[in-house]
Write an enzyme that holds these catalytic residues in place. Structure first.
Site, PDB file in Angstrom:
ATOM      1  N   CYS A  77     -19.211  -3.838 -17.374  1.00 56.38           N
ATOM      2  CA  CYS A  77     -19.336  -3.580 -15.931  1.00 56.38           C
ATOM      3  C   CYS A  77     -20.447  -4.416 -15.308  1.00 56.38           C
ATOM      4  CB  CYS A  77     -19.609  -2.092 -15.709  1.00 56.38           C
ATOM      5  SG  CYS A  77     -19.800  -1.660 -13.964  1.00 56.38           S
ATOM      6  N   ASP A 122     -10.014   5.409  -2.426  1.00 57.62           N
ATOM      7  CA  ASP A 122      -8.876   6.000  -3.140  1.00 57.62           C
ATOM      8  C   ASP A 122      -9.382   6.631  -4.434  1.00 57.62           C
ATOM      9  OD1 ASP A 122      -9.503   3.775  -4.671  1.00 57.62           O
ATOM     10  OD2 ASP A 122      -7.411   3.176  -4.967  1.00 57.62           O
ATOM     11  N   THR A 143       0.837   5.914  -7.114  1.00 57.25           N
ATOM     12  CA  THR A 143       1.524   5.135  -8.150  1.00 57.25           C
ATOM     13  C   THR A 143       0.616   4.007  -8.628  1.00 57.25           C
ATOM     14  OG1 THR A 143       3.595   5.535  -6.968  1.00 57.25           O
ATOM     15  CG2 THR A 143       3.644   3.884  -8.689  1.00 57.25           C
ATOM     16  N   TYR A 174       8.684   9.610  -4.535  1.00 53.88           N
ATOM     17  CA  TYR A 174       7.955   9.888  -3.285  1.00 53.88           C
ATOM     18  C   TYR A 174       8.638   9.186  -2.105  1.00 53.88           C
ATOM     19  CZ  TYR A 174       4.298  11.388  -6.520  1.00 53.88           C
ATOM     20  OH  TYR A 174       3.597  12.010  -7.526  1.00 53.88           O
ATOM     21  N   TYR A 224      -7.216   6.078   3.438  1.00 50.22           N
ATOM     22  CA  TYR A 224      -7.315   4.974   2.481  1.00 50.22           C
ATOM     23  C   TYR A 224      -6.431   3.795   2.884  1.00 50.22           C
ATOM     24  CZ  TYR A 224      -6.327   1.949  -1.373  1.00 50.22           C
ATOM     25  OH  TYR A 224      -6.129   0.816  -2.109  1.00 50.22           O
ATOM     26  N   GLU A 274       0.828  -1.214   0.000  1.00 48.96           N
ATOM     27  CA  GLU A 274       0.000   0.000   0.000  1.00 48.96           C
ATOM     28  C   GLU A 274       0.860   1.260   0.000  1.00 48.96           C
ATOM     29  OE1 GLU A 274      -3.048   0.286  -0.602  1.00 48.96           O
ATOM     30  OE2 GLU A 274      -3.653  -1.803  -0.466  1.00 48.96           O
ATOM     31  N   CYS A 321     -17.797   0.328 -20.089  1.00 42.15           N
ATOM     32  CA  CYS A 321     -19.067   0.271 -19.358  1.00 42.15           C
ATOM     33  C   CYS A 321     -19.882  -0.982 -19.661  1.00 42.15           C
ATOM     34  CB  CYS A 321     -19.899   1.514 -19.677  1.00 42.15           C
ATOM     35  SG  CYS A 321     -19.146   3.055 -19.089  1.00 42.15           S
TER      36      CYS A 321
END
Length: 350
Positions: A198, A134, A39, A79, A116, A33, A195
């Site tokens: 989905c 997230d 990322t 980061y 998150y 995580e 879509c």
């Protein structure tokens, strides 16, 4: 069949096979995580995750490690504050309770573990019923419910947590959260979403109302700062290479680099060499230049590397008191920002 059952059934057939999903070890999930914050999942992330776990297989090993070694294993991911927070978390647990926090409210007390990440770990590892919101989840739910509020707003994210907590699977909260992550990564993507594939398309507000491409709403005001970096890669007469550790509150804190001259404007080669000679009091007899432009979230760095050689013994030069010197074969031991990694590869040093 309800929303959560449709999502989970789809996930069971279509989930991404990722190494951290083969375990419920909270430390492994935590590492994944932290690596995935800001990322996307990629081969680079998977390789870095596996290498990191091999080097630091548990919290105790990570807590015992030097920061330099932790950052070296994080090298290339960017980061770097994430690696420092992860290292700090391990050391705090070692010096304190020495057991992994199992509740969301306990997890988010640690630096680097936001709502998150805390929710993902608490739900996946400890079955706490809490939605992990997230960027993927914000996109999925803003489209599904037709929410036009700014998803970068804390108010909107809190509202989504309340709404989603009422429809998520109470028996399998971790699987539900992972299903939403994958739905957002595979089907409900930012551009050209799939879509028709989905599992909840029949009840999606945006699909029914033709607003899929208008959502989510993301209002971001970006101020881009342009900086000019001139790195001096110096070898002295003994072939020693000059390094420094970045200690200021700036980008890449804790990583290593070369002597640096920063300018507010673009400088010519003659201006750069003149500054080097004046600032460092050295005479250069050979130079070569490597250029790169490096983009960060709110900054663009125009970077030039000057590879210089001098006949002086720089260790005796007082202007280099804040630097240290290494032999070329030692350079692989130090963690560097990505632009310097690219330069070292160009120079065939790593």
């Amino acid at each position: 069949m309800g929303f959560s059952k449709k999502i989970i059934n789809w996930y069971k057939k279509n989930y991404r096979k990722l190494p951290w999903r083969e375990t419920k070890n909270p430390y492994y999930i935590l590492v994944s995580e932290f690596m995935l914050q800001q990322t996307r999942v990629s081969k680079t992330i998977i390789k870095s995750y596996l290498n990191f776990i091999r080097k630091f297989p548990n919290l105790e090993k990570l807590a015992q490690a030097e920061e330099k070694d932790v950052l070296k294993k994080w090298e290339g991911l960017g980061y770097y504050s994430r690696a420092k927070y992860l290292h700090s978390f391990a050391k705090e647990l070692k010096n304190g309770k020495n057991f992994f926090p199992v509740k969301y409210q306990e997890l988010i007390k640690y630096k680097g573990i936001g709502p998150y990440t805390g929710a993902a770990i608490a739900s996946i590892c400890f079955h706490e019923i809490i939605p992990a919101i997230d960027g993927n989840a914000c996109r999925v739910f803003s489209r599904y419910f037709g929410i036009s509020n700014d998803i970068t707003s804390t108010t909107t994210k809190n509202m989504l947590r309340v709404i989603v907590s009422k429809i998520m699977d109470f028996e399998r909260p971790g699987i539900f959260n992972q299903a939403i992550m994958d739905l957002g990564s595979i089907l409900c993507i930012p551009k050209n979403p799939k879509c028709l594939l989905c599992p909840v398309k029949n009840s999606c507000f945006s699909l029914r109302n033709g607003t899929v491409h208008k959502l989510p709403v993301k209002k971001i005001k970006k101020f881009i700062k342009h900086r000019f970096f001139y790195y001096i890669f110096i070898r002295d007469r003994n072939n020693n290479i000059c390094l420094s550790k970045r200690l200021n509150k700036d980008i890449w804190k804790g990583l290593y680099d070369f002597p640096l001259i920063e300018s507010k404007k673009n400088l010519s080669i003659h201006e750069i060499i003149d500054k080097i000679c004046k600032i460092f009091q050295i005479v250069i007899y050979n130079t070569s230049i490597y250029k790169i432009e490096h983009k960060l979230t709110h900054q663009v760095l125009s970077i030039r590397f000057l590879s210089c050689e001098t006949l002086q013994d720089l260790k005796k030069n007082k202007f280099f008191d804040n630097f240290f010197f290494i032999q070329p074969n030692q350079i692989v031991e130090y963690p560097f920002p990505r632009p310097i990694i690219l330069f070292l590869k160009h120079e065939k040093m790593i």
